[in-house]
Write a protein that holds these residues in place. Structure first.
Motif, PDB file in Angstrom:
ATOM      1  N   THR A 242      -7.189  15.572  -5.696  1.00 35.96           N
ATOM      2  CA  THR A 242      -7.901  14.788  -6.708  1.00 35.96           C
ATOM      3  C   THR A 242      -8.066  13.344  -6.243  1.00 35.96           C
ATOM      4  OG1 THR A 242      -7.142  16.190  -8.508  1.00 35.96           O
ATOM      5  CG2 THR A 242      -7.849  13.964  -9.101  1.00 35.96           C
ATOM      6  N   LEU A 243      -7.024  12.770  -5.645  1.00 39.08           N
ATOM      7  CA  LEU A 243      -7.136  11.406  -5.124  1.00 39.08           C
ATOM      8  C   LEU A 243      -8.216  11.332  -4.053  1.00 39.08           C
ATOM      9  CD1 LEU A 243      -3.368  10.417  -4.929  1.00 39.08           C
ATOM     10  CD2 LEU A 243      -5.078   9.513  -6.525  1.00 39.08           C
ATOM     11  N   ARG A 244      -8.284  12.326  -3.179  1.00 37.21           N
ATOM     12  CA  ARG A 244      -9.332  12.359  -2.145  1.00 37.21           C
ATOM     13  C   ARG A 244     -10.723  12.462  -2.776  1.00 37.21           C
ATOM     14  NH1 ARG A 244      -7.770  13.042   3.151  1.00 37.21           N
ATOM     15  NH2 ARG A 244      -5.569  13.547   3.454  1.00 37.21           N
ATOM     16  N   ARG A 245     -10.847  13.229  -3.856  1.00 35.38           N
ATOM     17  CA  ARG A 245     -12.135  13.326  -4.560  1.00 35.38           C
ATOM     18  C   ARG A 245     -12.534  11.991  -5.165  1.00 35.38           C
ATOM     19  NH1 ARG A 245     -11.238  18.947  -7.628  1.00 35.38           N
ATOM     20  NH2 ARG A 245      -9.225  18.103  -7.452  1.00 35.38           N
ATOM     21  N   ARG A 246     -11.565  11.277  -5.741  1.00 36.58           N
ATOM     22  CA  ARG A 246     -11.856   9.960  -6.331  1.00 36.58           C
ATOM     23  C   ARG A 246     -12.274   8.964  -5.254  1.00 36.58           C
ATOM     24  NH1 ARG A 246     -12.493  12.923  -9.395  1.00 36.58           N
ATOM     25  NH2 ARG A 246     -11.343  13.436 -11.249  1.00 36.58           N
ATOM     26  N   ILE A 247     -11.693   9.079  -4.061  1.00 37.80           N
ATOM     27  CA  ILE A 247     -12.106   8.232  -2.935  1.00 37.80           C
ATOM     28  C   ILE A 247     -13.534   8.575  -2.538  1.00 37.80           C
ATOM     29  CG2 ILE A 247     -11.706   7.726  -0.493  1.00 37.80           C
ATOM     30  CD1 ILE A 247      -8.655   8.256  -1.127  1.00 37.80           C
ATOM     31  N   ALA A 248     -13.834   9.861  -2.435  1.00 41.95           N
ATOM     32  CA  ALA A 248     -15.167  10.314  -2.020  1.00 41.95           C
ATOM     33  C   ALA A 248     -16.255   9.903  -3.007  1.00 41.95           C
ATOM     34  CB  ALA A 248     -15.171  11.828  -1.838  1.00 41.95           C
ATOM     35  N   ASP A 249     -15.943   9.940  -4.307  1.00 42.06           N
ATOM     36  CA  ASP A 249     -16.977   9.579  -5.291  1.00 42.06           C
ATOM     37  C   ASP A 249     -17.019   8.076  -5.588  1.00 42.06           C
ATOM     38  OD1 ASP A 249     -14.977   9.064  -7.216  1.00 42.06           O
ATOM     39  OD2 ASP A 249     -15.283  10.952  -8.266  1.00 42.06           O
ATOM     40  N   GLY A 250     -16.176   7.297  -4.934  1.00 43.70           N
ATOM     41  CA  GLY A 250     -16.227   5.842  -5.049  1.00 43.70           C
ATOM     42  C   GLY A 250     -15.402   5.260  -6.182  1.00 43.70           C
TER      43      GLY A 250
ATOM     44  N   TYR B 248       0.849  -1.179   0.000  1.00 43.94           N
ATOM     45  CA  TYR B 248       0.000   0.000   0.000  1.00 43.94           C
ATOM     46  C   TYR B 248       0.884   1.228   0.000  1.00 43.94           C
ATOM     47  CZ  TYR B 248      -3.569  -3.352   1.334  1.00 43.94           C
ATOM     48  OH  TYR B 248      -4.413  -4.419   1.348  1.00 43.94           O
ATOM     49  N   GLU B 249       0.309   2.349  -0.421  1.00 46.39           N
ATOM     50  CA  GLU B 249       1.047   3.601  -0.407  1.00 46.39           C
ATOM     51  C   GLU B 249       0.159   4.688   0.175  1.00 46.39           C
ATOM     52  OE1 GLU B 249       2.220   4.239  -4.447  1.00 46.39           O
ATOM     53  OE2 GLU B 249       0.175   4.437  -5.165  1.00 46.39           O
TER      54      GLU B 249
ATOM     55  N   ASP C 163      -4.057   1.047  -2.583  1.00 51.03           N
ATOM     56  CA  ASP C 163      -3.403  -0.033  -3.322  1.00 51.03           C
ATOM     57  C   ASP C 163      -2.886   0.584  -4.627  1.00 51.03           C
ATOM     58  OD1 ASP C 163      -2.807  -2.205  -5.012  1.00 51.03           O
ATOM     59  OD2 ASP C 163      -4.337  -3.448  -4.060  1.00 51.03           O
ATOM     60  N   PRO C 164      -1.585   0.492  -4.910  1.00 50.02           N
ATOM     61  CA  PRO C 164      -1.045   1.093  -6.138  1.00 50.02           C
ATOM     62  C   PRO C 164      -1.740   0.612  -7.410  1.00 50.02           C
ATOM     63  CG  PRO C 164       0.737   0.388  -4.713  1.00 50.02           C
ATOM     64  CD  PRO C 164      -0.531  -0.124  -4.107  1.00 50.02           C
TER      65      PRO C 164
ATOM     66  N   ALA D  22       0.339  10.331  -5.075  1.00 52.89           N
ATOM     67  CA  ALA D  22       0.320  11.590  -5.817  1.00 52.89           C
ATOM     68  C   ALA D  22       1.663  11.848  -6.491  1.00 52.89           C
ATOM     69  CB  ALA D  22      -0.039  12.736  -4.879  1.00 52.89           C
ATOM     70  N   GLU D  23       2.733  11.620  -5.766  1.00 48.13           N
ATOM     71  CA  GLU D  23       4.068  11.847  -6.330  1.00 48.13           C
ATOM     72  C   GLU D  23       4.359  10.866  -7.471  1.00 48.13           C
ATOM     73  OE1 GLU D  23       8.680  11.621  -4.872  1.00 48.13           O
ATOM     74  OE2 GLU D  23       7.176  12.330  -3.444  1.00 48.13           O
ATOM     75  N   ARG D  24       3.957   9.621  -7.294  1.00 49.20           N
ATOM     76  CA  ARG D  24       4.232   8.593  -8.300  1.00 49.20           C
ATOM     77  C   ARG D  24       3.463   8.833  -9.588  1.00 49.20           C
ATOM     78  NH1 ARG D  24       1.799   3.884  -9.670  1.00 49.20           N
ATOM     79  NH2 ARG D  24       0.305   3.993  -7.960  1.00 49.20           N
ATOM     80  N   THR D  25       2.215   9.313  -9.480  1.00 54.61           N
ATOM     81  CA  THR D  25       1.368   9.447 -10.660  1.00 54.61           C
ATOM     82  C   THR D  25       1.268  10.861 -11.207  1.00 54.61           C
ATOM     83  OG1 THR D  25      -0.593   9.791  -9.295  1.00 54.61           O
ATOM     84  CG2 THR D  25      -0.090   7.512  -9.967  1.00 54.61           C
ATOM     85  N   GLY D  26       1.615  11.845 -10.401  1.00 50.97           N
ATOM     86  CA  GLY D  26       1.447  13.234 -10.827  1.00 50.97           C
ATOM     87  C   GLY D  26       0.035  13.749 -10.616  1.00 50.97           C
ATOM     88  N   ILE D  27      -0.785  12.994  -9.898  1.00 50.33           N
ATOM     89  CA  ILE D  27      -2.150  13.405  -9.559  1.00 50.33           C
ATOM     90  C   ILE D  27      -2.097  14.044  -8.177  1.00 50.33           C
ATOM     91  CG2 ILE D  27      -4.500  12.586  -9.116  1.00 50.33           C
ATOM     92  CD1 ILE D  27      -3.871  10.175 -10.890  1.00 50.33           C
TER      93      ILE D  27
END
Length: 62
Positions: free
Chosen positions: A25-33, A9-10, A47-48, A16-21
């Protein structure tokens, strides 16, 4: 469980650093499922492979 079968896990910042996102934005993707997150106390882990799946290949239009 062998070392090869161990899940990794990361953190949000590592993903964010690995993908440039951005972490926002990652938190938004978690919130919207769209992205599954795992919480252990205050820590959020991703999970990467799941993070990589939200990246969609863009056709080149040729």
């Amino acid at each position: 469980m062998t070392i090869a079968a161990r899940r990794s896990y990361e953190s949000l910042s590592q993903a964010a650093e690995r993908t440039g996102i951005s972490t926002k934005t990652l938190r938004r993707r978690i919130a919207d499922g769209a992205l599954t997150a795992y919480r252990c106390g205050r820590l959020i882990r991703l999970d990467p492979d799941d993070v990589d799946r939200i990246l969609v290949k863009v056709p080149n239009g040729r």
